[in-house]
Design an enzyme around this catalytic site. Structure first.
Site, mmCIF file in Angstrom:
data_model
loop_
_atom_site.group_PDB
_atom_site.id
_atom_site.type_symbol
_atom_site.label_atom_id
_atom_site.label_comp_id
_atom_site.label_asym_id
_atom_site.label_seq_id
_atom_site.Cartn_x
_atom_site.Cartn_y
_atom_site.Cartn_z
ATOM 1 N N TYR A 129 2.625 -23.500 -26.531
ATOM 2 C CA TYR A 129 3.156 -22.224 -27.031
ATOM 3 C C TYR A 129 4.665 -22.077 -26.948
ATOM 4 O O TYR A 129 5.286 -21.612 -27.894
ATOM 5 C CB TYR A 129 2.493 -21.067 -26.254
ATOM 6 C CG TYR A 129 3.008 -19.695 -26.615
ATOM 7 C CD1 TYR A 129 2.713 -19.128 -27.853
ATOM 8 C CD2 TYR A 129 3.788 -18.963 -25.722
ATOM 9 C CE1 TYR A 129 3.187 -17.856 -28.186
ATOM 10 C CE2 TYR A 129 4.255 -17.701 -26.049
ATOM 11 C CZ TYR A 129 3.961 -17.152 -27.282
ATOM 12 O OH TYR A 129 4.423 -15.920 -27.608
ATOM 13 N N CYS A 180 13.230 -18.934 -20.205
ATOM 14 C CA CYS A 180 14.604 -18.679 -20.598
ATOM 15 C C CYS A 180 15.084 -19.885 -21.390
ATOM 16 O O CYS A 180 14.407 -20.910 -21.438
ATOM 17 C CB CYS A 180 15.516 -18.472 -19.381
ATOM 18 S SG CYS A 180 15.081 -17.062 -18.342
ATOM 19 N N GLY A 218 13.702 -16.283 -24.780
ATOM 20 C CA GLY A 218 14.127 -15.132 -23.992
ATOM 21 C C GLY A 218 14.734 -14.085 -24.888
ATOM 22 O O GLY A 218 15.710 -14.362 -25.578
ATOM 23 N N ASN A 275 17.161 -22.135 -16.365
ATOM 24 C CA ASN A 275 15.819 -21.966 -16.929
ATOM 25 C C ASN A 275 14.825 -22.441 -15.873
ATOM 26 O O ASN A 275 14.884 -23.582 -15.426
ATOM 27 C CB ASN A 275 15.686 -22.787 -18.211
ATOM 28 C CG ASN A 275 14.251 -22.849 -18.736
ATOM 29 O OD1 ASN A 275 13.858 -23.832 -19.338
ATOM 30 N ND2 ASN A 275 13.480 -21.807 -18.509
ATOM 31 N N GLY A 276 13.919 -21.574 -15.457
ATOM 32 C CA GLY A 276 12.940 -21.943 -14.452
ATOM 33 C C GLY A 276 12.817 -20.861 -13.401
ATOM 34 O O GLY A 276 13.214 -19.715 -13.618
#
Length: 485
Positions: free
Chosen positions: A257, A16, A42, A117-118
């Site tokens: 990536y 995210c 996201g 985020n996570g």
């Protein structure tokens, strides 16, 4: 609306992205621009919360930032000089509007909006405890656990309640929280997920990547340190470090990536690292061929590095269509086998009769690699030698990346030779784990104290995985349903 491209299930899904600004004119508009720069992290949903000094305003929607937050009437519904936002791919929780962030609740201290985020690896364990104590959850997102822990803490001040909540959770998190007392930004003690801080004029900005700072014309100040809590308010900026220091373990796949190539991660250009990864790959796994070609766009920087190191020509043997979005209509089963050509097509005039080195960042399920190799064969390629710019992905991630269950990871089920036979290449080779660390400027991986979280390659998880250890699969809530889908 379909928000995930039907042929993108053979990549590790982005986690995210979060973005927040304190003290900026038309803050919501700035957040929308920042989220647009983070869209790659996201692509299923987006949301923005703002505070006008008196009340909170929240707008959430399925789909991309563009189309949902690019209209004046939407931004006008988000007034104030303070705002935070989130772009989401579902790593935990259902793909539904109730799970779109920022999540918001009214606490005893006032409004509380959080963008995360996570992934919290003991979220289900904590959730069961909270429900037994009377908590009523409105979503299936692990992020809501944070709100309940803050709300039920016995400490007096909001900061102390927030710290109390963080000390109960395990896993990975970068958070941007909006409260009447100020904006709170923090990272987990291991710094698994990224978070940077910038400034534009008198406004402070927090974002998942530096590219979002570039988008809004902000200057980079520094990364939020692992285990650090930064609070910005009318009183200025304050930093707190409530956790005992531990060696950081930032996610290594950010370099492979996830992050955009034009971002800076841990002080290093992602693009430069990916080129060095390609050079290491060429040094470890040379092959005699006519051209080096990337799987666009994820394999391009590594392919450039491979070509420069090997002395082989770099060419675009596969052309990518940029007009196939994540909302492309779901095709019928009868044309599903043509799916790869919606995004990629072989450059037949270039590759007919040639020996190719095909570069990609990773192999997950192997289905897309199989189709791309067949496409090159159909276009006349004489040999296809595949080189992967990371070690084999043999383990699932529980820190915010939607990895398929381990049984669906090709490298977890097959040897490299078996994988080569499966995807029908003349040869297949992966970058070694030490080669990856060398590309990041390390001599090698320190097996005793790894410098990064590389669990997807090594199985060496840096935190407890309470939910995985305690909960039988039959009892798991939909909290983890998306990850195993």
């Amino acid at each position: 609306m379909l928000t995930t491209h039907p042929f993108d299930d053979d990549k590790l899904r982005e986690e995210c992205g979060v973005f927040g600004i304190w003290g900026g004119d038309t803050a919501a508009a700035v957040v929308a621009l920042g989220l647009h720069a983070l869209q790659h992290r996201g692509q299923e949903a987006a949301g923005i919360s703002s505070w006008d000094g008196h009340q909170f305003h929240t707008q959430r929607a399925m789909g991309h930032v563009a189309g949902n937050f690019d209209r004046d009437d939407v931004i006008r519904r988000l007034p104030g000089r303070v705002a935070c936002g989130h772009v989401r791919y579902a790593t935990t929780g259902d793909t539904a509007l109730r799970n779109v962030q920022p999540l918001f609740a009214e606490l005893v201290s006032g409004g509380f909006a959080v963008a995360h985020n996570g992934n919290i690896s003991n979220a289900m364990h904590l959730r069961r405890q909270l429900v037994r104590r009377g908590a009523i959850f409105q979503s299936t997102s692990d992020t809501e656990v944070i709100i309940h822990l803050v709300a039920t803490s016995a400490y007096r001040t909001l900061l102390d309640r927030f710290i109390d909540a963080l000390k109960q959770i395990e896993g990975a998190y970068s958070l941007v929280c909006l409260t009447p007392e100020g904006m709170i930004a923090c990272r987990d003690p291991l710094g698994i997920r990224p978070l940077v801080m910038g400034r534009v004029g008198d406004a402070y900005i927090f974002a998942s990547e530096t590219v979002a700072l570039d988008m809004v014309g902000a200057s980079f100040i520094r990364s939020v340190e692992p285990g650090e809590i930064v609070i910005v308010s009318e009183k200025g900026l304050r930093s707190h470090r409530p956790f005992a220091p531990v060696p950081p373990r930032p996610c290594i796949f950010e370099h492979v990536y996830f992050s955009r190539p034009d971002s800076i991660v841990d002080g290093t250009s992602v693009y430069s690292v990916r080129k060095r990864i390609g050079a290491e790959l060429a040094a470890e796994n040379p092959v005699d061929a006519d051209y080096v070609i990337p799987v666009p766009d994820s394999g391009t920087p590594a392919a450039i590095g491979y070509a420069q190191q090997s002395g082989l020509p770099f060419e675009l043997g596969i052309i990518r269509s940029h007009y196939v979005g994540r909302t492309f209509i779901q095709p019928g089963d009868g044309i599903r086998h043509l799916g790869v050509k919606l995004k990629h097509n072989a450059n037949r005039a270039l590759i007919d009769g040639k020996r190719l080195v095909l570069i990609d960042d990773s192999i997950v399920r192997g289905t897309t690699s199989l189709k791309i190799v067949q496409m090159l064969r159909d276009a006349g390629a004489r040999e296809v030698h595949m080189r992967i710019a990371s070690p084999p992905t043999r383990h699932s991630c529980f820190y915010g990346v939607d990895t398929p269950e381990r049984a669906k990871l090709l490298a977890a089920q097959m040897s490299v030779a078996e994988m080569a036979d499966y995807i029908k290449v003349d040869s297949l080779a992966f970058l070694s784990i030490d080669g990856l660390y060398r590309a990041l400027g390390e001599e090698s991986r320190d097996a005793e104290r790894p410098q990064h979280c590389d669990a997807c390659f090594t199985g060496d998880y840096p935190t407890h995985l309470t939910d995985q250890e305690e909960v039988a699969p039959a009892d798991q809530l939909s909290l983890l349903g998306e990850r195993a889908a």
